[in-house]
Write an enzyme that holds these catalytic residues in place. Structure first.
Site, short mmCIF file in Angstrom:
data_model
loop_
_atom_site.label_atom_id
_atom_site.label_comp_id
_atom_site.label_asym_id
_atom_site.label_seq_id
_atom_site.Cartn_x
_atom_site.Cartn_y
_atom_site.Cartn_z
CG ASP A 134 -12.67 13.45 6.09
OD1 ASP A 134 -12.85 13.08 4.91
OD2 ASP A 134 -11.55 13.51 6.61
N GLY B 119 -7.01 20.67 4.37
CA GLY B 119 -7.29 20.14 3.03
C GLY B 119 -8.41 20.93 2.37
CG ASP C 207 -10.17 18.14 13.42
OD1 ASP C 207 -9.62 18.28 12.31
OD2 ASP C 207 -10.06 17.11 14.12
CG ASP D 113 -13.98 14.60 10.69
OD1 ASP D 113 -14.08 15.78 10.31
OD2 ASP D 113 -12.91 13.98 10.68
CB THR E 69 -13.89 18.48 6.95
OG1 THR E 69 -13.69 17.08 6.70
CG2 THR E 69 -14.96 18.60 8.00
NE ARG F 164 -5.96 11.61 8.26
CZ ARG F 164 -4.75 11.07 8.30
NH1 ARG F 164 -4.30 10.53 9.39
NH2 ARG F 164 -3.97 11.10 7.25
NE ARG G 226 2.74 19.05 3.69
CZ ARG G 226 3.60 18.53 2.88
NH1 ARG G 226 4.83 19.00 2.84
NH2 ARG G 226 3.28 17.56 2.10
#
Ligand code: F6P
Length: 376
Positions: free
Chosen positions: A144, A15, A120, A146, A142, A188, A79
């Site tokens: 996020d 992303g 990741d 994380d 990211t 997420r 993807r």
């Protein structure tokens, strides 16, 4: 490393997030200015090494004026895993391992090393490709935040600011209408955005994946505020938040090559709180607004430092490593370490203490959270 380096590649995978262009710019400028290397830009993550004709040389002119721009000039995808490449053939999804082709393609391009800017997923792939002979250096990204090994990733600060800005705006309308407003944010598996934006934006309740929530506790917080005269409440929910006895909410099935898409926890909560508290509830899903836009000063600086250091790591032969921020310094950590596990909000974090001090509901009672913290 065998032979001198002449040409490196750079790709952005997974992303997108604000600051990717700042990394690309720093990689290109440092490679040219400091080492006189050529830089090849690979389009759409690993897809650009799977498909032909998706690689172009990046010059100083290509990276001019991109520092403040969100997104990535190279394009990205979440993807295209070369080890598990999914393709639809005659209406049927087939899976191929094209990792050897990727390594060969990089060799044919004369790429002496590859900078992989990714989260990741992409760094995992980079690590596996390294075992097959591709020389890689990682740059963690990211929203996020994380990823292990680094205190923070670029993109996160911009996302938190975007969410905080939304909370400031939602608070005024919630107060005017005496409503509960739920802001659903990304996150997420880890609740960093919800927690940090929630505290910075003055939320009354913050629900994160690390602390399964008890609806009674959330409803009680809203009722207490109403009784106390504050007839509005702001709830921040990470998309991956879930109730103690339930599951996370998904908005869509898995798409080819992708992951199952989370989303909808805000509406689920709204329905339940309307019934439970007899209040008007509205929901805002912040979604990809968190991933777009111009990076903050913090993210531009971190991204630039990461990009420059990634090039120096290649020159030093520190392959298989990822740049990381620790104690105010950019250091190198093995990619394998960084992707070994995700970085969740620790339940002994001082930010949780701050939340308790501010009487912010974290979805469950303090006693339950302290028991979780003690591992009971
Ligand atoms: O980068 C991770 C993330 O931002 C998650 O928080 C979110 O679930 C996901 O990306 C959404 O990705 P997509 O762009 O595929 O909808």
């Amino acid at each position: 490393m065998a032979g001198p380096i002449r040409r490196i590649g750079v790709l952005t995978g997974g992303g997108d997030c604000p600051g990717l262009n700042a990394v690309i710019r720093a990689v290109v400028k440092t490679a040219i200015n400091e080492y006189d290397w050529e830089v090849l830009g690979i389009e759409d993550g690993f897809e650009g090494l799977i498909q032909p004709g998706r690689v172009r040389q990046l010059t100083r002119a290509d990276v001019r004026d991109i520092l403040p721009r969100g997104g990535t000039i190279l394009g990205t995808t979440n993807r295209a895993n070369p080890f598990h490449y999914e393709v639809e053939v005659d209406g049927e999804v087939k899976v191929f391992d094209v990792s050897d082709d990727v390594v060969r393609h990089a060799q044919v391009l004369g790429m002496d090393a590859l900078v992989v800017i990714g989260g990741d997923g992409s760094l995992h792939i980079a690590h596996e490709l390294m075992q097959k002979g591709l020389k890689v250096v990682g740059v963690p990204k990211t929203i996020d935040s994380d990823l292990q090994g680094t205190v923070i990733t670029f993109g996160f600060d911009t996302a938190v600011n975007t969410a905080m800005d939304a909370l400031d705006k939602l608070s005024t309308t919630a107060e005017s209408h005496h409503r509960v407003i739920i802001l659903e944010v990304m996150g997420r598996d880890a609740g960093w955005i919800a927690l940090k934006a929630g505290i910075a934006g003055g939320a009354d309740a913050i629900l994160i994946p690390e602390i399964p929530y008890d609806l009674d506790v959330v409803a009680d917080k809203i009722a207490r505020r109403n009784r106390g005269g504050a007839k509005f409440s702001i709830v921040v929910a990470a998309e991956g938040a879930r109730p103690v006895d339930g599951k996370a909410v998904y908005q869509a099935e898995r798409e080819i090559g992708g992951a199952r898409r989370l989303g909808g926890i805000g509406e689920v909560l709204a329905r339940q709180l309307r019934e439970r508290c007899r209040v008007e509830v509205r929901v805002t899903v912040l979604g990809h607004l968190q991933r777009g836009g111009s990076p903050t000063a913090f993210d531009r600086l971190l991204a630039s430092r990461f990009g420059t250091m990634a090039v120096h790591l290649i020159a030093q032969g520190k392959l298989g490593h990822m740049v990381a921020l620790q104690d105010e310094c950019i250091i190198a950590v093995p990619i394998a370490e960084a992707v070994a596990q995700q970085k969740f909000v620790p339940l002994n974090s001082d930010i949780l203490l701050t939340a308790f001090g501010l009487d912010v509901c974290l979805g469950n009672s303090r006693e339950v959270i302290e028991k979780m913290q003690a591992g009971e």
